[in-house]
Design a protein around this motif. Structure first.
Motif, PDB file in Angstrom:
ATOM      1  N   VAL A 112       4.757  -3.425  -1.933  1.00 30.77           N
ATOM      2  CA  VAL A 112       3.387  -3.367  -2.452  1.00 30.77           C
ATOM      3  C   VAL A 112       2.381  -3.682  -1.354  1.00 30.77           C
ATOM      4  O   VAL A 112       1.372  -2.972  -1.175  1.00 30.77           O
ATOM      5  CB  VAL A 112       3.214  -4.352  -3.630  1.00 30.77           C
ATOM      6  CG1 VAL A 112       1.749  -4.422  -4.061  1.00 30.77           C
ATOM      7  CG2 VAL A 112       4.080  -3.933  -4.807  1.00 30.77           C
ATOM      8  N   LEU A 113       2.643  -4.750  -0.590  1.00 28.96           N
ATOM      9  CA  LEU A 113       1.728  -5.142   0.479  1.00 28.96           C
ATOM     10  C   LEU A 113       1.616  -4.065   1.543  1.00 28.96           C
ATOM     11  O   LEU A 113       0.518  -3.757   2.030  1.00 28.96           O
ATOM     12  CB  LEU A 113       2.204  -6.453   1.118  1.00 28.96           C
ATOM     13  CG  LEU A 113       2.045  -7.714   0.263  1.00 28.96           C
ATOM     14  CD1 LEU A 113       2.733  -8.905   0.930  1.00 28.96           C
ATOM     15  CD2 LEU A 113       0.575  -8.026   0.029  1.00 28.96           C
ATOM     16  N   ARG A 114       2.746  -3.468   1.903  1.00 31.80           N
ATOM     17  CA  ARG A 114       2.724  -2.432   2.931  1.00 31.80           C
ATOM     18  C   ARG A 114       1.986  -1.182   2.444  1.00 31.80           C
ATOM     19  O   ARG A 114       1.297  -0.523   3.219  1.00 31.80           O
ATOM     20  CB  ARG A 114       4.146  -2.103   3.378  1.00 31.80           C
ATOM     21  CG  ARG A 114       4.664  -3.087   4.420  1.00 31.80           C
ATOM     22  CD  ARG A 114       6.176  -3.054   4.514  1.00 31.80           C
ATOM     23  NE  ARG A 114       6.664  -3.878   5.603  1.00 31.80           N
ATOM     24  CZ  ARG A 114       6.675  -5.197   5.620  1.00 31.80           C
ATOM     25  NH1 ARG A 114       6.173  -5.861   4.587  1.00 31.80           N
ATOM     26  NH2 ARG A 114       7.147  -5.873   6.647  1.00 31.80           N
ATOM     27  N   ALA A 115       2.135  -0.859   1.173  1.00 30.85           N
ATOM     28  CA  ALA A 115       1.406   0.294   0.632  1.00 30.85           C
ATOM     29  C   ALA A 115      -0.101   0.071   0.754  1.00 30.85           C
ATOM     30  O   ALA A 115      -0.856   0.981   1.115  1.00 30.85           O
ATOM     31  CB  ALA A 115       1.794   0.524  -0.830  1.00 30.85           C
ATOM     32  N   ILE A 116      -0.533  -1.143   0.470  1.00 34.60           N
ATOM     33  CA  ILE A 116      -1.962  -1.477   0.579  1.00 34.60           C
ATOM     34  C   ILE A 116      -2.418  -1.409   2.029  1.00 34.60           C
ATOM     35  O   ILE A 116      -3.451  -0.799   2.348  1.00 34.60           O
ATOM     36  CB  ILE A 116      -2.225  -2.884   0.004  1.00 34.60           C
ATOM     37  CG1 ILE A 116      -1.944  -2.895  -1.503  1.00 34.60           C
ATOM     38  CG2 ILE A 116      -3.672  -3.310   0.283  1.00 34.60           C
ATOM     39  CD1 ILE A 116      -1.982  -4.276  -2.128  1.00 34.60           C
ATOM     40  N   PHE A 117      -1.648  -2.009   2.930  1.00 38.32           N
ATOM     41  CA  PHE A 117      -2.000  -2.011   4.353  1.00 38.32           C
ATOM     42  C   PHE A 117      -1.983  -0.599   4.933  1.00 38.32           C
ATOM     43  O   PHE A 117      -2.816  -0.253   5.777  1.00 38.32           O
ATOM     44  CB  PHE A 117      -1.047  -2.914   5.141  1.00 38.32           C
ATOM     45  CG  PHE A 117      -1.398  -4.368   5.064  1.00 38.32           C
ATOM     46  CD1 PHE A 117      -2.611  -4.838   5.548  1.00 38.32           C
ATOM     47  CD2 PHE A 117      -0.516  -5.289   4.517  1.00 38.32           C
ATOM     48  CE1 PHE A 117      -2.940  -6.181   5.486  1.00 38.32           C
ATOM     49  CE2 PHE A 117      -0.835  -6.637   4.448  1.00 38.32           C
ATOM     50  CZ  PHE A 117      -2.056  -7.098   4.929  1.00 38.32           C
ATOM     51  N   ILE A 118      -1.020   0.206   4.502  1.00 35.92           N
ATOM     52  CA  ILE A 118      -0.920   1.584   5.010  1.00 35.92           C
ATOM     53  C   ILE A 118      -2.139   2.395   4.582  1.00 35.92           C
ATOM     54  O   ILE A 118      -2.727   3.139   5.380  1.00 35.92           O
ATOM     55  CB  ILE A 118       0.381   2.250   4.514  1.00 35.92           C
ATOM     56  CG1 ILE A 118       1.587   1.633   5.222  1.00 35.92           C
ATOM     57  CG2 ILE A 118       0.354   3.763   4.773  1.00 35.92           C
ATOM     58  CD1 ILE A 118       2.920   1.983   4.582  1.00 35.92           C
TER      59      ILE A 118
END
Length: 329
Positions: A112-118
């Motif tokens: 979830v965090l990586r999707a947001i950062f990406i």
């Protein structure tokens, strides 16, 4: 690579199905055997390889090369993150049969965090090309920091709770023992956290720091959000099984931090060169095949030298123990 909304939707559905399968496998707390961890580690790697080959067949050579370079980089960074997971598990004395549940939560929050950062990173890159200078400088700084930490040789390293985690514990209170898979319990008429919930929060908050390293690194290899996301997803999905498979081997990878520092520094330089090129400066750009060769080469050399160093250290310790016994006798 031109990716339609339909392909995005199908990819997310497919990854969600794989995550559901992973959750179904690990839903019942149990001690994960080496055999189970090994089988599923191979399964996840094969799935990633098939996806990369699919990009080659239905996409192009560049997209496939960028995916494999990104996947290998993110996987190696994930292995380094396992050191922190080990410290967290030890800090909170997590029972072995509950560790796989903690790791599953860690993988989900990381996705979830990586999707947001990406999404944020892709938007910034699309509008501000100068961000490559910042990404490059940050990776070079991180590489230097990794070298400094590796040279400190701190054998008594411990996980320390951050301020956010401490404030949550103080606000809600924490039970004095684990209660199976329960995250909250009633104690003296008050709802309090269980140690399992605290561990999950610890994993989740440290995932934010992990993303700060990994996202700039993969954007240095590709600016395609689809490849960035899928490479991260496939690298993370086998992390839980990898933890149990190489848990004992982690301590032997004594040179891993040096190898990762070289990789991050290399990608940092690649980003700076790309930024200069985008700014109209005639500088050479580093190709994906060369990047892939460097990343794989560094990881292979690091693993070999780590195992050799660990073996020599074990032999020295055995010799010292034998000498001590002979003196005492």
């Amino acid at each position: 690579m031109d990716v339609s909304w339909t392909l995005w939707a199908l990819t997310i559905l497919g990854l969600s199905a794989l995550i559901a399968v992973d959750f179904f496998i690990g839903r019942k707390p149990h001690d994960v055997s080496i055999k189970e961890a090994g089988i599923w580690t191979v399964v996840w790697i094969v799935l990633a390889a098939l996806f990369g080959l699919g990009l080659l067949v239905f996409g192009n050579t560049q997209a496939s090369g960028e995916f494999f370079a990104g996947f290998i980089t993110e996987k190696s960074l994930s292995v380094d993150n396992l050191f922190v997971f080990v410290l967290i598990m030890a800090k909170f004395s997590v029972p072995s049969h509950l560790q796989q549940r903690v790791l599953l939560f860690g993988v989900l929050i990381a996705l979830v965090l990586r999707a947001i950062f990406i999404a944020a990173g892709a938007a910034v890159i699309a509008n501000f090309s100068w961000i490559f200078y910042i990404f490059g400088a940050f990776l070079i700084y991180t590489a230097w920091k990794l070298i400094q930490e590796a040279r400190s040789d701190d054998e008594e390293e411990e996980f320390e709770e951050n301020r956010l985690l401490k404030s949550i514990e103080n606000r809600f209170g924490v039970a004095d023992k684990y209660h199976g898979t329960k995250l909250f319990i009633q104690s003296n008429g008050k709802r309090v956290l269980t140690p399992l919930m605290v561990v999950m929060l610890a994993i989740g908050t440290t995932d934010v720091l992990f993303a700060l390293d990994s996202i700039p690194a993969i954007f240095g290899l590709t600016q395609d959000p689809y490849i960035v996301f899928t490479a991260n997803a496939f690298a993370l999905m086998g992390l839980r099984q990898l933890y149990f498979l190489i848990g004992g081997l982690l301590r032997k990878l004594v040179h891993l931090s040096y190898g990762l520092s070289v990789i991050l520094g290399f990608i940092g330089v690649k980003l700076v060169l790309h930024a200069l090129h985008e700014g109209g400066v005639h500088v050479p750009e580093i190709s994906i095949p060369f990047s892939l060769a460097v990343i794989c080469g560094v990881l292979i050399i690091t693993t070999i030298t780590s195992l050799i160093a660990s073996k020599k250290q074990a032999e020295r310790e055995a010799a010292e123990a034998a000498e001590k016994e002979s003196v005492e006798a």
